[in-house]
Structures are given as C-alpha cells and as structure tokens.
Design an enzyme around this catalytic site. Structure first.
Site, PDB file in Angstrom:
ATOM      1  N   GLU A 244       0.706  -1.079  -0.026  1.00 24.68           N
ATOM      2  CA  GLU A 244       0.083  -0.236  -0.059  1.00 24.68           C
ATOM      3  C   GLU A 244       0.993   1.034  -0.311  1.00 24.68           C
ATOM      4  OE1 GLU A 244      -2.909  -0.226  -0.416  1.00 24.68           O
ATOM      5  OE2 GLU A 244      -3.803  -2.397   0.308  1.00 24.68           O
ATOM      6  N   CYS A 278      -2.235   9.055   3.210  1.00 24.94           N
ATOM      7  CA  CYS A 278      -1.794   9.037   1.467  1.00 24.94           C
ATOM      8  C   CYS A 278      -3.630   9.185   0.310  1.00 24.94           C
ATOM      9  CB  CYS A 278      -1.985   7.347   1.822  1.00 24.94           C
ATOM     10  SG  CYS A 278      -3.532   6.184   2.536  1.00 24.94           S
TER      11      CYS A 278
END
Ligand code: NAD
Length: 509
Positions: A244, A278
């Site tokens: 990720e 993010c």
C-alpha cells in the site's frame, strides 16, 4: 531538528530516542531489534499460531470483541500515546485512529466467517467431482507500517490477519514507535496470547530482517521507494506481499459542482492530518466556469485554520522533520515556475516544533513538483482547466494511482468521469473516504500499490486458497490415463466436438 535519533547503547545495540514533533519535548527511548530479536519473535509466533487457527471464527471473533471493549475502556490512554508520537489533535487521533480501529475489530470480527468460510464451488466440466474451497491461514504475517497512521495502519491488517487464523509481527515506523507498539499492547492487555501479536522496533534494517526472518507474507504500507525494496525482498523469499504505497490524488471540480461543498471537501481532503494522508487531495483541477469562486472559498477556509499542539486546533505538526524540507522545496519550485501562493507558504515557529502553514497554491501547472511529486504536507495546488476532459487527462498524467475525487451535482456524470480515472478508488462528492469503507477493497493502481486490503479480496489475501477435489461418482473408465490408445483419443475428439462445436455443448461447458 530531528524527531527521532538513533544512539549507541552501552551493550553496543542501538536505541531510538523520540520527541514530540510539535514541541520537540523528549518522549522516551526504545531499544532497536535486530535479526536475533526477530528470530525469537518468529519462534514464539510459530508456536502459538496453530492453536489460534484451530480456535475457529467464533473464538477468534470473541478475542476481537475483548480487544474492542479494552480499547473503549482505555481510549484516552491510547490517544495520549498517539498524540505524543504524531503531534496531531486529540480530535484527529479519535476519529482517524480510534474510531476506525473500533470499526475494524467489530467489522472484520464478524465479516471473516462470511469472507473466509470453506465453501463448495459448482463445477462446470468435471461435474462428477465436488470442489471444496478452503481459506487456510498463511502462518505468520509481517506487518510493516508508516508513521502517518501509526495505530490504525497496524491494527487494521493485524485484525484481518488474525481473523484469518494467522499470528502477526508488526514493525512500526521508527518515527512513531510508541503509537505503533499500541497494537501489541491492545491485544496483550485484552488477554490474547502475547505471542500472537508482537512488535519489533527499529528502522528499515529491522523491517528487512523481518522479511528475511521466515514470515509467510508481508503487509506493507509506506512509500513507493521502500515498497520496491520490500517487493524485491519478498520476491527473493518467495512470499506474497501487499504493498500500500504513496499517492498524488487528484480532485476534479466540474462546472456544475456545488462549489461551497467542493471547497470544503478540498480543504478537508488536503489538510486532514496536516496533509500527511496517503489519500490527501494534492492536485485540484477546476473547470474555468467555477474556478475563481472555488479558489476564493478554499482560500477563505484555509486562512481560518489554526495550527497548534494543545486544546482545540485544526492543523498539527509535521511528524517527520525532514518532510518540511520537501514541502519548502516544492512550494519554492512552484513559485519559481509562475504559481501564486494564495495563503500560507512558510514555516510556523510559534509552537517550538515542526510546522508548516496551511498553504494554497494557484496557477499550478504540470511542470511543477507540487503537481507531480507526493507532497505529504498541508499544501494544495489548484489548476484551471477548460473542461472535464482536460481534467481527466491531467489527473491521469502521473505515475501514481491511489485514489481521486470527482465533484458534480450530476451523479451519473460524476460516475462516468470516475470510471475514467486510473486509480485504486474514487469518491464522488466527498474527500477520499474509501479506507473507512471496510467492505471495499482498498489499494492502489500503477505505482501506488500491489494488492488490496479490506473487503473480501483483502481478507482473502491473508490466506492460501486451497481447493480439495473429491470424486462424487467413482468413474468406470479414465479416458486420459495410460495406456494412450486410438480408441480413447477418438472419445476425447468427440467430447471436444460435443462441448465446443455445437451450441448445446457450449451452453453446458
Ligand atoms: P517509508 O517507506 O519510509 O517507511 C515505511 C516502513 O518501512 C517503516 O516502518 C520503515 O522503517 C520500513 N522500511 C524502510 N526500509 C525498509 C526495508 N528496506 N525493508 C523493510 N522495511 C523497511 O514510508 P513512510 O515515510 O513511513 O510513510 C509515508 C509513505 O507511506 C507515504 O508515501 C504515504 O503515501 C504512504 N502511505 C500509503 C498508504 C496506503 O494505504 N496506500 C497509507 C499510509 C501511508
């Protein structure tokens, strides 16, 4: 100005010294673990995992419920540690770390049985056999986490891996080791066998030792550069990894958008956790017709944001000190190339620690770093576009592909635009909230990641899908077993012709 420092301990080992990023007050020290500590943790995890797997979904779910109760009873203690490591407000620690952790414990506790239970799969060709598909735990999962969500980004994969029957070893970021350690504390204090969730502390060397230390899978969250190294190391060890990684999320504001809501979403999406998210909104493409109104609303809202370290404030510290240099470099580059700083654009020294003023850049173009490289700070860059088609083209003009947002009062049109974005997820008329939608697989396209977490697909990634094929009817003759004979080949020829040369066969096959 460092937030963490490694120092030599008297026994020759390294010790991590930490500071509050908002005030730079010392917050403690933690010994660094090396290959020997990783090996000991691995041995403990291996010994405990089979009994945990044998417990079944019901027993494992009960452990998640106990952890949830413990977290609810000790929320303020957990928030104290998160705030100390990250310098964020208690508000943000509560809604971005505690709330999703509670949700993950409850949701995956229940959801696992549905996603992972052994099931029968109907056979299309080998109809005389029955297929039993089971999702077996992989064994010991290594969870390597970044500093921006130090508790939740450890808890969420840990809960999924545990519910799948695995043991877990977490390697938190060296920037936020105390908050990272809360993951093991949560389960240990709620009565789980301490060998099932362990933490090893340190920097990349400890992470690398974990990958090489015999784990069965890595769940990694972090930067693209480290993700590549982790992917390579997992390849060398022949273990699967979910990666990720970073993003450069785009926001598209259509000509028919609710401008005030879009401006609010832009400010929240770009400034939440001081832009160290993010899925931060980092690039905004606004259609000409609404551009000026949108910019005015964004600037007004950003100018009202309050930085701070205590009490009520909106914008906390920059967790990682050297991130300030990256932000400064990107803003200076944008200005040098013709952009305007509409608000912010400087460091803030009032609180003693690492702060950057919430910043809006207008007149941005794609030759600027602020539109091409991940910023990871309280900075949003806005660009005027002629129409939605140009916005989509520019949004896709990146090596990243984590998520994005589209804003329009016409939902169908917004979905059509969303379909054209090359990203792991898209939100319509909201900032990126996909990580909070636990039913949805979360992951990145392009350089933003490999594999997904959450949802059925995410949970299954912590397992080895194993089919067991059983004969339902004992066959009288095996057409393809030895000896190979012309008569048998003729039967195969006829079977092929029956199955795929005529419409009825095709229907059945
Ligand atoms: P990072 O890549 O520097 O570090 C992440 C973790 O990897 C840390 O624990 C670090 O110690 C460890 N590590 C470093 N080198 C290693 C190696 N060779 N082997 C194994 N482990 C190693 O990332 P960061 O700066 O801590 O986090 C910020 C980045 O994370 C940003 O790019 C952000 O976008 C990304 N992120 C992505 C998601 C997502 O879900 N896609 C979520 C949060 C953060």
């Amino acid at each position: 100005m460092a937030v963490v420092q490694f120092k030599q301990a008297p026994d020759g080992g390294r010790v991590l010294h930490t500071q509050h990023p908002g005030t730079l007050a010392p917050t403690g020290s933690i010994p660094v673990d090396g290959p020997a500590e990783v090996a000991a943790a691995m041995a403990r995890a291996r010994a405990a995992q089979p009994a945990w797997a044998a417990l079944g979904f019901k027993g494992r779910r009960a452990a998640m419920e106990r952890a949830l109760t413990h977290l609810l009873d000790h929320t303020e203690d957990f928030i104290d540690v998160i705030v100390q490591d990250t310098g964020r407000s208690r508000f943000e620690a509560r809604f971005l770390e505690i709330l999703p952790a509670c949700d993950a414990l409850r949701f995956f506790g229940k959801f696992a049985a549905k996603a992972l239970k052994t099931r029968r799969v109907g056979m299309h060709l080998l109809r005389h056999k029955s297929l039993r598909l089971e999702y077996r735990p992989r064994g010991v999962i290594g969870v390597i986490t970044p500093w921006n969500g130090p508790f939740i980004l450890g808890v969420s994969p840990t809960v999924q891996a545990l519910m799948a029957g695995n043991a877990v070893i977490v390697k938190p970021s060296e920037i936020t080791p105390h908050a990272g350690a809360l993951v093991a504390r949560l389960f240990a204090e709620s009565g789980l066998d301490e060998r099932l969730v362990q933490v090893v502390q340190g920097d990349g060397a400890t992470g690398a030792a974990l990958i090489d230390g015999g784990v069965d899978m890595i769940s990694f969250t972090g930067s693209v550069a480290t993700g590549r190294k982790v992917g390579e190391a997992c390849g060398r060890n022949l273990i699967p990894a979910t990666l990720e990684l970073g993003g450069k999320d785009a926001m598209i504001v259509c000509g028919d958008a609710d401008v005030d809501r879009a401006a609010g979403g832009c400010v929240f999406g770009s400034m939440v956790i001081t832009g160290q998210f993010c899925c931060s909104t980092e690039r905004v493409y606004v259609v000409e017709a609404v551009h000026d109104r949108f910019v005015d609303a964004v600037v007004e809202k950003v100018a009202a944001l309050r930085t701070g370290t205590e009490g009520e404030f909106d914008i906390g510290a920059i967790i990682r000190a050297d991130q300030l240099d990256i932000i400064e470099r990107q803003v200076a580059d944008a200005v040098a190339k013709g952009a305007t700083v509409a608000v912010g654009g400087h460091r803030v020294t009032d609180h003693g620690g690492n702060f950057y003023a919430p910043t809006v850049i207008t007149g941005a173009t794609h030759d600027m770093l602020v539109m091409t490289e991940e910023t990871f700070g309280p900075v949003v860059a806005i660009m005027k576009v002629a129409d939605e088609a140009e916005a989509v083209r520019l949004a896709n003009d990146t090596s990243y592909g984590l998520s994005g947002t589209v804003w329009s009062k016409d939902r169908k049109r917004a979905v059509r635009l969303a379909e054209q974005l090359d990203t792991g997820s898209v939100c319509v008329n909201d900032s990126c909230v996909t990580y909070g939608a636990l039913e949805a697989p979360f992951g990145g396209a392009r350089n933003s990641g490999v594999g997904v977490t959450h949802g059925v697909d995410g949970m299954r990634s912590y397992c080895l899908p194993r089919p067991i094929l059983v004969d339902r009817i004992a066959p009288t003759e095996e057409m393809v077993w030895f000896p190979y004979q012309a008569a048998k080949e003729d039967k195969i020829k006829k079977a092929i012709a029956f199955l795929w040369k005529n419409p009825l066969g095709r229907l059945l096959s």
